[in-house]
Scaffold this motif. Structure first.
Motif, PDB file in Angstrom:
ATOM      1  N   UNK A 294      -0.427  -4.536  14.467  1.00 30.63           N
ATOM      2  CA  UNK A 294       0.642  -5.312  14.963  1.00 30.63           C
ATOM      3  C   UNK A 294       1.627  -5.371  13.796  1.00 30.63           C
ATOM      4  N   UNK A 295       2.824  -5.389  14.356  1.00 33.82           N
ATOM      5  CA  UNK A 295       3.893  -5.510  13.432  1.00 33.82           C
ATOM      6  C   UNK A 295       3.823  -6.815  12.624  1.00 33.82           C
ATOM      7  N   UNK A 296       3.309  -8.018  13.131  1.00 31.78           N
ATOM      8  CA  UNK A 296       2.903  -9.025  12.555  1.00 31.78           C
ATOM      9  C   UNK A 296       2.235  -8.853  11.266  1.00 31.78           C
ATOM     10  N   UNK A 297       1.099  -8.188  11.466  1.00 29.84           N
ATOM     11  CA  UNK A 297      -0.017  -7.888  10.358  1.00 29.84           C
ATOM     12  C   UNK A 297       0.802  -6.995   9.289  1.00 29.84           C
ATOM     13  N   UNK A 298       1.714  -6.052   9.837  1.00 32.12           N
ATOM     14  CA  UNK A 298       2.406  -5.258   8.682  1.00 32.12           C
ATOM     15  C   UNK A 298       3.155  -6.303   7.775  1.00 32.12           C
ATOM     16  N   UNK A 299       3.716  -7.162   8.287  1.00 29.50           N
ATOM     17  CA  UNK A 299       4.805  -7.987   7.742  1.00 29.50           C
ATOM     18  C   UNK A 299       3.966  -9.024   6.765  1.00 29.50           C
ATOM     19  N   UNK A 300       2.563  -9.299   7.250  1.00 32.15           N
ATOM     20  CA  UNK A 300       2.085 -10.430   6.760  1.00 32.15           C
ATOM     21  C   UNK A 300       1.131  -9.900   5.132  1.00 32.15           C
ATOM     22  N   UNK A 301       0.865  -8.457   5.328  1.00 28.66           N
ATOM     23  CA  UNK A 301       0.433  -7.644   4.248  1.00 28.66           C
ATOM     24  C   UNK A 301       1.507  -7.388   3.193  1.00 28.66           C
ATOM     25  N   UNK A 302       2.583  -7.038   3.759  1.00 23.56           N
ATOM     26  CA  UNK A 302       3.959  -6.548   3.158  1.00 23.56           C
ATOM     27  C   UNK A 302       4.422  -7.836   2.126  1.00 23.56           C
ATOM     28  N   UNK A 303       4.324  -9.016   2.711  1.00 26.54           N
ATOM     29  CA  UNK A 303       4.608 -10.018   1.911  1.00 26.54           C
ATOM     30  C   UNK A 303       3.567 -10.489   0.971  1.00 26.54           C
ATOM     31  N   UNK A 304       2.387 -10.147   0.964  1.00 28.64           N
ATOM     32  CA  UNK A 304       1.318 -10.386   0.133  1.00 28.64           C
ATOM     33  C   UNK A 304       1.334  -9.272  -0.920  1.00 28.64           C
ATOM     34  N   UNK A 305       1.488  -8.207  -0.557  1.00 31.34           N
ATOM     35  CA  UNK A 305       1.736  -7.031  -1.638  1.00 31.34           C
ATOM     36  C   UNK A 305       2.980  -7.228  -2.447  1.00 31.34           C
ATOM     37  N   UNK A 306       4.090  -7.866  -2.116  1.00 33.11           N
ATOM     38  CA  UNK A 306       5.445  -8.096  -2.879  1.00 33.11           C
ATOM     39  C   UNK A 306       4.870  -9.132  -3.820  1.00 33.11           C
ATOM     40  N   UNK A 307       4.142 -10.125  -3.391  1.00 30.58           N
ATOM     41  CA  UNK A 307       3.742 -11.141  -4.638  1.00 30.58           C
ATOM     42  C   UNK A 307       2.776 -10.707  -5.388  1.00 30.58           C
ATOM     43  N   UNK A 308       2.145  -9.815  -5.023  1.00 29.65           N
ATOM     44  CA  UNK A 308       1.141  -9.134  -6.236  1.00 29.65           C
ATOM     45  C   UNK A 308       1.816  -8.048  -6.996  1.00 29.65           C
ATOM     46  N   UNK A 309       3.037  -7.439  -6.175  1.00 32.44           N
ATOM     47  CA  UNK A 309       3.792  -6.472  -7.021  1.00 32.44           C
ATOM     48  C   UNK A 309       2.773  -5.006  -7.070  1.00 32.44           C
ATOM     49  N   UNK A 310       2.035  -4.721  -6.155  1.00 39.59           N
ATOM     50  CA  UNK A 310       1.182  -3.625  -6.023  1.00 39.59           C
ATOM     51  C   UNK A 310       1.807  -2.605  -5.363  1.00 39.59           C
ATOM     52  N   UNK A 311       2.304  -1.631  -6.283  1.00 38.06           N
ATOM     53  CA  UNK A 311       3.167  -0.455  -5.686  1.00 38.06           C
ATOM     54  C   UNK A 311       2.216   0.276  -5.010  1.00 38.06           C
ATOM     55  N   UNK A 312       1.245   0.668  -5.474  1.00 39.47           N
ATOM     56  CA  UNK A 312       0.308   1.517  -4.742  1.00 39.47           C
ATOM     57  C   UNK A 312      -0.039   1.176  -3.372  1.00 39.47           C
ATOM     58  N   UNK A 313      -0.277  -0.249  -3.042  1.00 44.89           N
ATOM     59  CA  UNK A 313      -0.490  -0.596  -1.669  1.00 44.89           C
ATOM     60  C   UNK A 313       0.890  -0.536  -1.067  1.00 44.89           C
ATOM     61  N   UNK A 314       1.688  -0.773  -1.655  1.00 39.90           N
ATOM     62  CA  UNK A 314       3.279  -0.723  -0.612  1.00 39.90           C
ATOM     63  C   UNK A 314       3.457   0.689  -0.327  1.00 39.90           C
ATOM     64  N   UNK A 315       3.031   1.797  -1.019  1.00 39.30           N
ATOM     65  CA  UNK A 315       3.106   2.928  -0.688  1.00 39.30           C
ATOM     66  C   UNK A 315       2.084   3.386   0.494  1.00 39.30           C
ATOM     67  N   UNK A 316       0.948   2.997   0.396  1.00 41.50           N
ATOM     68  CA  UNK A 316      -0.117   3.242   1.495  1.00 41.50           C
ATOM     69  C   UNK A 316       0.369   2.472   2.861  1.00 41.50           C
ATOM     70  N   UNK A 317       1.111   1.166   2.571  1.00 42.16           N
ATOM     71  CA  UNK A 317       1.320   0.379   3.792  1.00 42.16           C
ATOM     72  C   UNK A 317       2.454   1.337   4.357  1.00 42.16           C
ATOM     73  N   UNK A 318       3.654   1.961   3.853  1.00 38.65           N
ATOM     74  CA  UNK A 318       4.559   2.708   4.197  1.00 38.65           C
ATOM     75  C   UNK A 318       3.793   4.018   4.959  1.00 38.65           C
ATOM     76  N   UNK A 319       2.893   4.595   4.410  1.00 35.06           N
ATOM     77  CA  UNK A 319       2.387   5.824   5.312  1.00 35.06           C
ATOM     78  C   UNK A 319       1.578   5.287   6.651  1.00 35.06           C
ATOM     79  N   UNK A 320       1.109   4.174   6.539  1.00 35.97           N
ATOM     80  CA  UNK A 320       0.312   3.637   7.557  1.00 35.97           C
ATOM     81  C   UNK A 320       1.388   3.132   8.954  1.00 35.97           C
ATOM     82  N   UNK A 321       2.732   2.771   8.099  1.00 37.50           N
ATOM     83  CA  UNK A 321       3.851   2.237   8.901  1.00 37.50           C
ATOM     84  C   UNK A 321       4.328   3.549   9.807  1.00 37.50           C
ATOM     85  N   UNK A 322       4.221   4.504   9.122  1.00 36.47           N
ATOM     86  CA  UNK A 322       4.693   6.030   9.799  1.00 36.47           C
ATOM     87  C   UNK A 322       3.651   6.294  10.819  1.00 36.47           C
ATOM     88  N   UNK A 323       2.675   6.061  10.619  1.00 35.73           N
ATOM     89  CA  UNK A 323       1.601   6.468  11.810  1.00 35.73           C
ATOM     90  C   UNK A 323       1.461   5.551  12.648  1.00 35.73           C
TER      91      UNK A 323
END
Length: 382
Positions: A294-323
């Motif tokens: 869900x879009x809700x879950x994408x945004x929740x995890x995006x917020x957590x990734x930003x707080x942790x400043x986890x670049x690799x997670x952000x890249x993986x989340x982007x690829x999942x978003x494309x799928x």
């Protein structure tokens, strides 16, 4: 209570406007008779999706409540859209014959045995043949029919994955059989049990005794839920129990809540992205089909990734978003931010510019993509 029931009936009538509901005459060879079957097909039914099956006994008075709650929860993406099939049992003697068991053994006999086979060998196969169905199946019963649904637990490979017991009137030895059988399972099963303050004395006593036994069951694959309602009786408890049962059984299916984010995700010492993929893998494992993230879950995890400043997670989340959302700007926004944070502004600019032509999603609009691109140009004097 009377006012509430009238409001519920009104809601059900309105809900059915855009849904496919009908009564079919089902000719059963097992029963050697024709039965009234109520059938609900979601209004958005598609050959590209699969749908869990919910079988409702005592459908002449339980069907509408089950369908209304199914529609409500699926509308808010808190459970999957489902096919509901109900078996009408209009008279007391009809129910008793359908659910007949031997007094000594407590097991189905005569018409009870035939009714058991009618559901498992005729009705459910009919639904599976004519509609796209998921592997997940649920059954609902009240009083005598609630006792009856548990007989399916005792098959080597049970037909149903979830059992909603509304004040069951247990056959002899049933409590012991249920406890023993649930302790034996290695596969996942959901078991809901309900009684009430003003339930019949006999039912209430046996149900509470079974609860005492089942709450001691420590098995990760058995999901057990129990309610003992105040200000409800043997009949009215069904109105409260059905939504409670569905909410609990499909709790993992729900989008990430504010509470889940604050109490769990924000405190993770591990990857938020892995948390997300594990959640959806569990949904697939529990319910037998893949759920779109869900879009809700994408945004929740995006917020957590930003707080942790986890670049690799952000890249993986982007690829999942494309799928998951290929026609939107989700991938471009996440990848643009990824390239910004890794110090590659030209790649980031290209991502934001490409995302401008994609569809908006949540807060990621064309204006936002344009603003991000313009800011990069200004910062680097391009």
């Amino acid at each position: 209570m009377k006012k509430y029931i009238l409001l519920l009936i009104a809601f059900v009538c309105v809900s059915y406007t855009n849904a496919q509901t009908k009564i079919e005459q089902f000719k059963s060879e097992k029963l050697n008779e024709t039965r009234d079957i109520q059938l609900y097909i979601p209004s958005g039914y598609s050959d590209e999706k699969v749908y869990p099956i919910i079988v409702v006994l005592d459908a002449n008075y339980l069907f509408e409540s089950v369908v209304a709650n199914t529609r409500f929860y699926s509308y808010w993406d808190e459970m999957p859209e489902s096919i509901v099939v109900g078996i009408n049992q209009y008279k007391t003697e009809d129910r008793e014959r359908d659910c007949m068991y031997e007094d000594a053994s407590g097991l189905p006999t005569e018409k009870g045995s035939k009714f058991f086979e009618f559901i498992s060998m005729e009705l459910v196969p009919y639904i599976e043949k004519n509609y796209n169905t998921a592997n997940f199946k649920m059954i609902v019963g009240h009083d005598h029919t609630a006792n009856f649904i548990n007989y399916y637990l005792f098959k080597e490979v049970p037909l149903f994955d979830a059992y909603i017991n509304l004040s069951p009137a247990f056959a002899p030895k049933m409590e012991e059989r249920i406890s023993k059988r649930l302790s034996e399972f290695e596969t996942k099963k959901f078991f809901y049990l309900a009684t009430a303050e003003e339930d019949t004395k006999k039912n209430g006593k046996r149900i509470r005794a079974l609860n005492t036994s089942l709450k001691e069951l420590k098995k990760d694959n058995i999901f057990y839920y129990f309610d003992d309602f105040t200000e409800a009786n043997h009949n009215s408890l069904a109105v409260q129990a059905i939504p409670r049962a569905m909410s609990q059984i499909f709790s993992m299916y729900r989008p990430i809540s504010v509470k889940e984010y604050k109490e769990t995700i924000s405190k993770l010492s591990t990857s938020p992205y892995v948390y997300l993929t594990d959640k959806y893998e569990t949904i697939k494992d529990l319910f037998g089909f893949e759920k779109r993230v869900s879009v809700n879950d994408f945004m929740a995890i995006y917020s957590a990734i930003r707080k942790k400043n986890n670049l690799e997670d952000l890249k993986l989340l982007a690829k999942l978003g494309k799928k998951e959302y290929p026609d939107t700007a989700l991938f471009h926004f996440f990848m643009g931010e990824f390239h910004e944070k890794e110090g590659k502004p030209k790649k980031a600019l290209r991502m934001y510019q490409n995302g401008f032509s994609m569809n908006a999603i949540d807060f990621i609009t064309k204006d936002l993509m344009l603003d991000k691109a313009e800011k990069l140009k200004q910062d680097f004097g391009w």
